[in-house]
Design an enzyme around this catalytic site. Structure first.
Site, PDB file in Angstrom:
ATOM      1  NE  ARG A  27      -9.879  -0.871  -1.919  1.00  7.43           N
ATOM      2  CZ  ARG A  27     -10.684  -0.724  -2.952  1.00  7.43           C
ATOM      3  NH1 ARG A  27     -10.213  -0.278  -4.105  1.00  7.43           N
ATOM      4  NH2 ARG A  27     -11.968  -1.007  -2.853  1.00  7.43           N
ATOM      5  CB  SER A  30       2.469   2.182  -3.006  1.00 10.22           C
ATOM      6  OG  SER A  30       2.311   1.169  -3.959  1.00 10.22           O
ATOM      7  NE  ARG A 112       0.789 -13.451  -7.439  1.00  6.05           N
ATOM      8  CZ  ARG A 112       1.029 -12.221  -7.878  1.00  6.05           C
ATOM      9  NH1 ARG A 112       1.631 -11.352  -7.091  1.00  6.05           N
ATOM     10  NH2 ARG A 112       0.665 -11.856  -9.084  1.00  6.05           N
ATOM     11  CG  ASP A 146      -5.372  12.661  -4.162  1.00  8.72           C
ATOM     12  OD1 ASP A 146      -5.880  13.571  -4.814  1.00  8.72           O
ATOM     13  OD2 ASP A 146      -5.444  12.543  -2.919  1.00  8.72           O
ATOM     14  NE  ARG A 169      -4.499  -1.071 -13.396  1.00  7.64           N
ATOM     15  CZ  ARG A 169      -3.260  -0.604 -13.340  1.00  7.64           C
ATOM     16  NH1 ARG A 169      -2.498  -0.874 -12.296  1.00  7.64           N
ATOM     17  NH2 ARG A 169      -2.762   0.115 -14.323  1.00  7.64           N
ATOM     18  NE  ARG A 232      18.732  25.743  16.234  1.00  9.17           N
ATOM     19  CZ  ARG A 232      19.954  26.240  16.041  1.00  9.17           C
ATOM     20  NH1 ARG A 232      20.333  26.623  14.839  1.00  9.17           N
ATOM     21  NH2 ARG A 232      20.792  26.343  17.057  1.00  9.17           N
ATOM     22  N   GLY A 234      14.457  30.527  20.235  1.00 10.50           N
ATOM     23  CA  GLY A 234      15.096  31.789  19.860  1.00 10.50           C
ATOM     24  C   GLY A 234      16.573  31.756  20.241  1.00 10.50           C
ATOM     25  CG  ASN A 239      22.282  29.768  20.441  1.00 11.42           C
ATOM     26  OD1 ASN A 239      21.058  29.903  20.371  1.00 11.42           O
ATOM     27  ND2 ASN A 239      22.854  28.569  20.542  1.00 11.42           N
ATOM     28  CE1 TYR A 317      30.681  21.945  18.007  1.00 13.62           C
ATOM     29  CE2 TYR A 317      30.020  24.163  17.381  1.00 13.62           C
ATOM     30  CZ  TYR A 317      29.703  22.839  17.642  1.00 13.62           C
ATOM     31  OH  TYR A 317      28.389  22.416  17.546  1.00 13.62           O
ATOM     32  CG  PHE A 328      37.346  18.811  17.143  1.00 10.31           C
ATOM     33  CD1 PHE A 328      36.286  19.611  17.557  1.00 10.31           C
ATOM     34  CD2 PHE A 328      37.942  19.073  15.912  1.00 10.31           C
ATOM     35  CE1 PHE A 328      35.835  20.660  16.760  1.00 10.31           C
ATOM     36  CE2 PHE A 328      37.485  20.119  15.111  1.00 10.31           C
ATOM     37  CZ  PHE A 328      36.435  20.916  15.544  1.00 10.31           C
ATOM     38  CG  HIS A 371      17.103  22.024  21.808  1.00 10.18           C
ATOM     39  ND1 HIS A 371      17.524  23.083  22.556  1.00 10.18           N
ATOM     40  CD2 HIS A 371      16.060  21.478  22.505  1.00 10.18           C
ATOM     41  CE1 HIS A 371      16.790  23.177  23.658  1.00 10.18           C
ATOM     42  NE2 HIS A 371      15.894  22.199  23.655  1.00 10.18           N
TER      43      HIS A 371
HETATM   44  P1  ATP Z   1      -1.870  -0.209  -6.390  1.00 10.96           P
HETATM   45  O1  ATP Z   1      -2.319  -1.563  -6.045  1.00 10.96           O
HETATM   46  O2  ATP Z   1      -2.440   0.302  -7.641  1.00 10.96           O
HETATM   47  O3  ATP Z   1      -0.385  -0.079  -6.391  1.00 10.96           O
HETATM   48  P2  ATP Z   1      -2.021   0.935  -3.728  1.00 10.96           P
HETATM   49  O4  ATP Z   1      -2.933   0.119  -2.882  1.00 10.96           O
HETATM   50  O5  ATP Z   1      -0.572   0.705  -3.585  1.00 10.96           O
HETATM   51  O6  ATP Z   1      -2.459   0.782  -5.242  1.00 10.96           O
HETATM   52  P3  ATP Z   1      -1.415   3.676  -3.178  1.00 10.96           P
HETATM   53  O7  ATP Z   1      -0.672   4.003  -4.431  1.00 10.96           O
HETATM   54  O8  ATP Z   1      -0.587   3.490  -1.974  1.00 10.96           O
HETATM   55  O9  ATP Z   1      -2.386   2.444  -3.430  1.00 10.96           O
HETATM   56  O10 ATP Z   1      -2.484   4.804  -2.883  1.00 10.96           O
HETATM   57  C1  ATP Z   1      -2.105   5.993  -2.246  1.00 10.96           C
HETATM   58  C2  ATP Z   1      -3.313   6.675  -1.682  1.00 10.96           C
HETATM   59  O11 ATP Z   1      -3.900   5.837  -0.679  1.00 10.96           O
HETATM   60  C3  ATP Z   1      -2.954   7.964  -0.978  1.00 10.96           C
HETATM   61  O12 ATP Z   1      -3.809   8.971  -1.494  1.00 10.96           O
HETATM   62  C4  ATP Z   1      -3.221   7.703   0.490  1.00 10.96           C
HETATM   63  O13 ATP Z   1      -3.758   8.848   1.132  1.00 10.96           O
HETATM   64  C5  ATP Z   1      -4.255   6.603   0.460  1.00 10.96           C
HETATM   65  N1  ATP Z   1      -4.197   5.699   1.611  1.00 10.96           N
HETATM   66  C6  ATP Z   1      -3.208   5.540   2.501  1.00 10.96           C
HETATM   67  N2  ATP Z   1      -3.520   4.603   3.412  1.00 10.96           N
HETATM   68  C7  ATP Z   1      -4.732   4.130   3.083  1.00 10.96           C
HETATM   69  C8  ATP Z   1      -5.586   3.130   3.633  1.00 10.96           C
HETATM   70  N3  ATP Z   1      -5.224   2.451   4.732  1.00 10.96           N
HETATM   71  N4  ATP Z   1      -6.769   2.894   3.021  1.00 10.96           N
HETATM   72  C9  ATP Z   1      -7.123   3.586   1.914  1.00 10.96           C
HETATM   73  N5  ATP Z   1      -6.360   4.552   1.352  1.00 10.96           N
HETATM   74  C10 ATP Z   1      -5.189   4.823   1.921  1.00 10.96           C
HETATM   75  O1  F6P Z   2      -2.582  -1.300  -9.621  1.00  9.18           O
HETATM   76  C1  F6P Z   2      -2.284  -2.573  -9.217  1.00  9.18           C
HETATM   77  C2  F6P Z   2      -0.813  -2.878  -9.205  1.00  9.18           C
HETATM   78  O2  F6P Z   2      -0.108  -1.984  -8.396  1.00  9.18           O
HETATM   79  C3  F6P Z   2      -0.163  -2.940 -10.611  1.00  9.18           C
HETATM   80  O3  F6P Z   2       0.537  -1.779 -10.999  1.00  9.18           O
HETATM   81  C4  F6P Z   2       0.780  -4.104 -10.492  1.00  9.18           C
HETATM   82  O4  F6P Z   2       1.077  -4.691 -11.731  1.00  9.18           O
HETATM   83  C5  F6P Z   2       0.041  -5.013  -9.544  1.00  9.18           C
HETATM   84  O5  F6P Z   2      -0.693  -4.175  -8.666  1.00  9.18           O
HETATM   85  C6  F6P Z   2       0.977  -5.869  -8.740  1.00  9.18           C
HETATM   86  O6  F6P Z   2       0.268  -6.747  -7.875  1.00  9.18           O
HETATM   87  P1  F6P Z   2      -0.196  -8.172  -8.382  1.00  9.18           P
HETATM   88  O7  F6P Z   2       0.907  -8.725  -9.162  1.00  9.18           O
HETATM   89  O8  F6P Z   2      -0.492  -8.893  -7.114  1.00  9.18           O
HETATM   90  O9  F6P Z   2      -1.386  -7.969  -9.193  1.00  9.18           O
END
Ligand code: ATP
Ligand code: F6P
Length: 443
Positions: A27, A30, A112, A146, A169, A232, A234, A239, A317, A328, A371
């Site tokens: 989602r 990260s 959690r 991706d 998963r 930048r 021209g 310059n 300079y 300086f 600049h």
């Molecule tokens: P995981 O839980 O497995 O770690 P994650 O939620 O951290 O997954 P990311 O690894 O951040 O997922 O996924 C990166 C992808 O999410 C990129 O392709 C990015 O374009 C897309 N992305 C960024 N923001 C959003 C958003 N708000 N909603 C959905 N996808 C998004």
């Molecule tokens: O893909 C999901 C993930 O990013 C795993 O790599 C990781 O172990 C987990 O989420 C961490 O989140 P939680 O511990 O809340 O499941």
């Protein structure tokens, strides 16, 4: 531990904040965490992401989907241990002066979140939950292809099998996932819920300046494909003389660059993409933009004006060294923080560029004509350059730089107009009018 004021409102008495990511896998958690970290660090706010997946990998490097099944006791135990280790490290880091810690995990159950809240707030650290909620199946599958199939979790595995496993998963997580405050009993939490990549947002109980700043940044993010072009102006008459600052006209070669820029831009942007052009309010950037097609929107920003050299404006300079030898030397010693008498430092420029960065995040294709110092600061934001290095980056004249944000970084492409220009780069200690050659390795 006392923290220095940095000009953006973070002071000794200010809060430490833990941003706790929430949401199903893939989602963009990260992605959001990395962007927030980069933005805060660029503003000199100590920020660090603690990715629970990285901690989990030490004990379960390549788990299959069933590891994430709530009925898998071994999996549960290892996941819990990973979260505990990440939180413990984060708390240590806060003790050493960290300001914004980002806990990057799914945190997908109320239990959690309650545990995270209790453990972290007990230490006097504010907690803000940031959830990304998205049910667009095509987008999620795109995210999996991706970034997930190339994750260390699936190293050496067939991408299609990996994508299928990752989908499973997610199914396991879906069985237990509760969106934040879905049942109305997490009303006391501070949170930002971003739905469908910002189509809708819910903001609950945001408390202070830094929290609202983080939230404002996050709600401006989008993931539509786009690029940012940097150039930048021209070459200018000053310059040629090796003088800094001023508001000079373009040199003969600078005019040549202005005439060539439309072609350079068209080749890089393409004919059919709308482009917005931002210049500074100084003559040399406006002149550089003036042959660009009329259908490009043009906007002048005072914030894009060159670093103000104060009493040194218009000097070479060598003249600066002769008149202000201590200044300086001080500038070479700490170029990022050195503020010209009556003028600015790189740090000051970053602060005034913050609205530019915010607007860039909200926008699509933009060409910025500005600049040397300003482009260094914008480039440093996208390419995560350290403060010590950014003021020394070579940014040659007559060169178009294309930056394209990707999932976890920024691609860079550089096109030279092949029009000669003087070098305005200066090495430490040097008073050369035009340093030649400029070292490799910067922009
Ligand atoms: P995981 O839980 O497995 O770690 P994650 O939620 O951290 O997954 P990311 O690894 O951040 O997922 O996924 C990166 C992808 O999410 C990129 O392709 C990015 O374009 C897309 N992305 C960024 N923001 C959003 C958003 N708000 N909603 C959905 N996808 C998004
Ligand atoms: O893909 C999901 C993930 O990013 C795993 O790599 C990781 O172990 C987990 O989420 C961490 O989140 P939680 O511990 O809340 O499941």
């Amino acid at each position: 531990m006392p923290r220095k004021t940095n000009g953006v409102g973070v002071q000794a008495e200010d809060a430490q904040i833990c941003v706790v990511m929430v949401g199903l896998p893939a989602r963009g958690k990260s992605y959001i965490a990395q962007k927030a970290q980069r933005y805060l660090r660029w503003l000199s706010i100590p920020a660090r992401t603690f990715n629970v997946g990285n901690y989990r990998r030490t004990d379960a490097p390549q788990p299959t989907a069933d590891f994430f099944d709530m009925n898998n006791a071994e999996g549960e135990r290892k996941r819990r241990a990973a979260a505990e280790a990440a939180v413990a490290d984060m708390l240590q880091w806060f003790k050493s002066g960290g300001v914004v810690g980002i806990l990057d995990a799914t945190n997908s159950t109320k239990e959690r979140r309650q545990w995270v809240m209790d453990t972290i707030s007990k230490e006097g650290i504010e907690v803000i939950f940031v959830e990304s909620k998205c049910d667009d199946e095509a987008l999620i599958m795109g995210n999996i292809r991706d970034v997930k199939t190339t994750s260390p979790d699936y190293k050496g595995q067939d991408p299609e099998t990996a994508a299928l496993d990752f989908r499973n998963r997610i199914r396991n997580y879906e069985k237990i996932y509760k969106s934040i405050n879905e049942d109305g009993d997490e009303n006391d939490y501070t949170y930002l819920k971003v739905m469908d990549v910002g189509k809708q947002v819910i903001i609950n109980r945001i408390q202070d300046y830094l929290q609202s700043r983080i939230v404002y940044y996050l709600i401006n993010l989008h993931i539509r494909p786009r690029s940012v072009w940097l150039s930048r102006h021209g070459e200018s008459m000053l310059n040629l003389e090796g003088r800094i600052g001023g508001d000079a006209a373009l040199s003969y070669r600078g005019e040549e660059y202005a005439r060539k820029l439309p072609d350079l831009v068209r080749q890089s942007v393409g004919d059919d993409r709308p482009l917005t052009v931002w210049t500074s309010t100084l003559k040399r950037t406006i002149a550089t933009a003036r042959h660009l097609p009329k259908h490009y929107n043009q906007l002048q920003w005072k914030a894009l004006d060159e670093l103000d050299a104060g009493v040194c404006d218009g000097l070479t300079y060598q003249e600066i060294k002769d008149r202000y030898p201590d200044d300086f030397a001080a500038r070479d010693d700490d170029k990022y923080n050195y503020r010209y008498r009556g003028g600015e430092s790189y740090r000051d420029v970053v602060i005034r560029l913050e609205p530019i960065i915010m607007e860039l995040e909200r926008s699509e294709d933009i060409l910025i004509i500005s600049h040397q110092a300003v482009i260094r600061c914008i480039y440093a934001y996208f390419m995560q350059k350290d403060q010590e290095d950014s003021p020394w980056l070579p940014v040659p004249l007559h060169t178009l730089i294309k930056l394209t944000p990707r999932a976890y970084g920024t691609d860079e492409e550089k096109t030279s107009a092949n029009i000669k220009a003087v070098s305005t780069w200066r090495g430490k200690g040097s008073t050369a009018k035009h340093e030649d050659p400029v070292p490799e390795g910067g922009i």
